[in-house]
Scaffold this motif. Structure first.
Motif, mmCIF file in Angstrom:
data_model
loop_
_atom_site.group_PDB
_atom_site.id
_atom_site.type_symbol
_atom_site.label_atom_id
_atom_site.label_comp_id
_atom_site.label_asym_id
_atom_site.label_seq_id
_atom_site.Cartn_x
_atom_site.Cartn_y
_atom_site.Cartn_z
ATOM 1 N N SER A 21 31.857 65.191 5.449
ATOM 2 C CA SER A 21 31.893 63.885 4.777
ATOM 3 C C SER A 21 31.433 62.773 5.699
ATOM 4 C CB SER A 21 33.309 63.586 4.271
ATOM 5 O OG SER A 21 33.682 64.448 3.221
ATOM 6 N N ARG A 22 31.896 62.814 6.954
ATOM 7 C CA ARG A 22 31.512 61.766 7.920
ATOM 8 C C ARG A 22 29.997 61.754 8.129
ATOM 9 N NH1 ARG A 22 36.000 63.697 11.089
ATOM 10 N NH2 ARG A 22 34.573 64.574 12.659
ATOM 11 N N ILE A 23 29.423 62.932 8.258
ATOM 12 C CA ILE A 23 27.978 63.006 8.497
ATOM 13 C C ILE A 23 27.200 62.565 7.260
ATOM 14 C CG2 ILE A 23 26.055 64.572 8.987
ATOM 15 C CD1 ILE A 23 28.080 66.265 10.621
ATOM 16 N N LEU A 24 27.591 63.069 6.108
ATOM 17 C CA LEU A 24 26.856 62.747 4.882
ATOM 18 C C LEU A 24 27.015 61.289 4.471
ATOM 19 C CD1 LEU A 24 27.630 66.007 2.871
ATOM 20 C CD2 LEU A 24 25.444 65.348 3.899
ATOM 21 N N ALA A 25 28.038 60.612 4.997
ATOM 22 C CA ALA A 25 28.207 59.182 4.722
ATOM 23 C C ALA A 25 27.288 58.320 5.576
ATOM 24 C CB ALA A 25 29.667 58.774 4.952
ATOM 25 N N GLU A 26 26.700 58.911 6.631
ATOM 26 C CA GLU A 26 25.783 58.182 7.503
ATOM 27 C C GLU A 26 24.362 58.286 6.954
ATOM 28 O OE1 GLU A 26 26.122 56.366 10.246
ATOM 29 O OE2 GLU A 26 28.302 56.592 10.436
ATOM 30 N N PRO A 27 23.704 57.176 6.699
ATOM 31 C CA PRO A 27 22.329 57.263 6.184
ATOM 32 C C PRO A 27 21.369 57.830 7.221
ATOM 33 C CG PRO A 27 22.902 54.983 6.708
ATOM 34 C CD PRO A 27 24.154 55.785 6.867
ATOM 35 N N VAL A 28 20.282 58.385 6.723
ATOM 36 C CA VAL A 28 19.225 58.915 7.577
ATOM 37 C C VAL A 28 18.091 57.902 7.555
ATOM 38 C CG1 VAL A 28 17.624 60.816 7.977
ATOM 39 C CG2 VAL A 28 19.892 61.263 7.003
ATOM 40 N N GLU A 29 18.010 57.099 8.624
ATOM 41 C CA GLU A 29 17.019 56.013 8.686
ATOM 42 C C GLU A 29 17.084 55.149 7.424
ATOM 43 O OE1 GLU A 29 13.323 58.079 9.563
ATOM 44 O OE2 GLU A 29 13.579 57.565 11.692
ATOM 45 N N GLY A 30 18.294 54.804 7.025
ATOM 46 C CA GLY A 30 18.482 53.903 5.886
ATOM 47 C C GLY A 30 18.496 54.567 4.527
ATOM 48 N N ARG A 31 18.259 55.896 4.489
ATOM 49 C CA ARG A 31 18.217 56.617 3.215
ATOM 50 C C ARG A 31 19.438 57.519 3.086
ATOM 51 N NH1 ARG A 31 13.695 57.957 5.844
ATOM 52 N NH2 ARG A 31 14.322 60.161 5.820
ATOM 53 N N PRO A 32 19.943 57.692 1.882
ATOM 54 C CA PRO A 32 21.043 58.652 1.691
ATOM 55 C C PRO A 32 20.534 60.083 1.843
ATOM 56 C CG PRO A 32 20.335 57.779 -0.422
ATOM 57 C CD PRO A 32 19.591 56.993 0.612
ATOM 58 N N TRP A 33 21.431 60.985 2.141
ATOM 59 C CA TRP A 33 21.080 62.396 2.253
ATOM 60 C C TRP A 33 20.667 62.954 0.889
ATOM 61 C CZ3 TRP A 33 21.513 65.762 6.576
ATOM 62 C CH2 TRP A 33 22.001 65.171 7.748
ATOM 63 N N THR A 34 19.617 63.743 0.874
ATOM 64 C CA THR A 34 19.276 64.479 -0.342
ATOM 65 C C THR A 34 20.144 65.734 -0.410
ATOM 66 O OG1 THR A 34 17.581 65.847 0.718
ATOM 67 C CG2 THR A 34 16.888 63.690 -0.157
#
Length: 396
Positions: free
Chosen positions: A207-220
């Motif tokens: 959850s912690r990782i998936l809550a962090e955006p990837v260069e401003g984008r949500p995880w697919t």
């Protein structure tokens, strides 16, 4: 078939999954390959280079520009099927996905987990002490780190045996599953948890990782699957193998047990030194450009295998490398037990903490212990070598 650019003098028959003598001594089996040459080519597993001298192992491990981690392993087809994030990525893409993972494993979360690691270790020790014997791999090494990891990702602890079998198939495949079946088994297990975390994040690691955006984008969804698959397999084998080797050393060297019991302040330094002395992780790289090294040329498209054991135990890289010296001035970044460079293990801090806690709690609870005199220690090779059986005894 040996490629034309490989000199005949560099060709060996060496299977990284089954080096000669590995069942008795993983380290001796690998050191037998170190004959002064920096690179050899093995016909086994489809054919690939093996770096066999410490300076070459380290240099190639650090060369992220010309050696890609996309292949994952020399096992044919494994990298193409698994598609781990961030382990199989390079350059800017790797950094973009590694950053959220590192935030999820930040030191404050590792520190917060320490009391739980202590509690699990104490409970295991309390159950084992009256028995005056144990098979350490099954009774401790494969329980402590796996229980902690499964707690971190918030999945049921009773799933540990099932997941442990999957982890072993990745690092030491026995042919009972295809790589496609292995990936599917992991994905089938993980998907309900991923779906839940993406819809309603909790406090767990995923959850912690998936809550962090990837260069401003949500995880697919696809990226989330690949990341969780990577972390699941990464958390199932390496620390268990490491703790097993540390216990083996202490059983063989009771004076080191006595020293650490008498001076527990030495335990963090001892953990670093024992991890350096007993490395079992190797990585594979695929060349994306020609690399001239050690008088030969690794051609673009070649696979290269990099065993940490041949760096950490090379006397040209470490003074008296086979001697364990708790006073050795040693930065964990110097050895390659936990990787090196851009792809250094994302869980290195957690792994080190778990080894320290193991040493502290085991030595406080278990009297002076030794190898069972009538039962052999057995080991196994692979991308993560390990003790497969470690029988210990002690008196009340």
């Amino acid at each position: 078939m040996v490629p034309a650019h490989v000199p005949h003098a560099r060709v060996v028959d060496f299977d990284i999954f089954d080096p000669p003598g590995v069942e008795q001594d993983y380290f001796a089996a690998w050191q037998a390959l170190a004959d002064g040459q920096g690179l050899v080519w093995t016909r086994s597993n489809g054919g690939h280079w093996i770096a066999t001298r410490g300076d070459v192992v380290r240099a190639l491990w650090m060369d992220a520009d010309r050696l890609s981690s996309a292949c994952l392993a020399v096992t044919p087809g494994l990298g193409e099927v698994m598609q781990f994030i961030p382990l199989q990525q390079d350059g800017a893409e790797h950094k973009a996905y590694r950053t959220p993972v590192m935030k999820g494993l930040a030191s404050r979360f590792v520190v917060a987990m320490e009391p739980q690691v202590e509690a699990v270790a104490r409970e295991l020790c309390a159950g084992l002490r009256p028995r005056q014997a144990c098979e350490f791999v099954a009774d401790f090494a494969e329980i402590l780190p796996l229980n902690i990891f499964l707690t971190m990702i918030d999945v049921p602890l009773e799933d540990r045996p099932r997941l442990r079998r999957l982890g072993a198939q990745l690092t030491r495949p026995d042919g009972s599953m295809t790589v496609e079946q292995l990936k599917q088994a992991a994905d089938d297990y993980l998907w309900p948890f991923i779906e839940k975390r993406m819809a309603a994040p909790g406090e767990d690691l995923f959850s912690r990782i998936l809550a962090e955006p990837v260069e401003g984008r949500p995880w697919t969804v696809e990226a989330a699957r690949r990341m969780c698959r990577n972390l699941l397999f990464g958390g199932l084998d390496t620390v268990a193998a490491m703790i097993g080797m540390v216990a083996l050393h202490l059983a063989r060297h009771p004076q080191d047990q006595d020293l650490l019991r008498a001076q527990p302040d030495l335990i963090p330094a001892a953990a670093d030194e024992l991890m350096r002395r007993y490395p079992t992780v190797s990585v594979s790289r695929n060349a994306v450009a020609d690399v001239a090294v050690d008088g030969v040329t690794i051609r673009a498209g070649d696979l290269v295998y990099l065993p940490s054991v041949l760096h950490n135990l090379d006397p040209a890289c470490f003074d008296r490398p086979e001697e364990v010296d708790f006073a050795r001035s040693l930065s964990p970044m110097r050895h390659t037990t936990l990787g090196a460079g851009a792809h250094r293990c994302v869980g290195a801090g957690l792994a080190r903490m778990e080894v320290i806690v193991f040493l502290r709690e085991w030595l406080a609870a278990i009297p002076r212990f030794a190898l069972a005199p009538d039962q052999p220690v057995t080991m196994k090779g692979g991308n993560v070598g390990a003790c497969t059986r470690l029988p210990l005894v002690w008196t009340a």
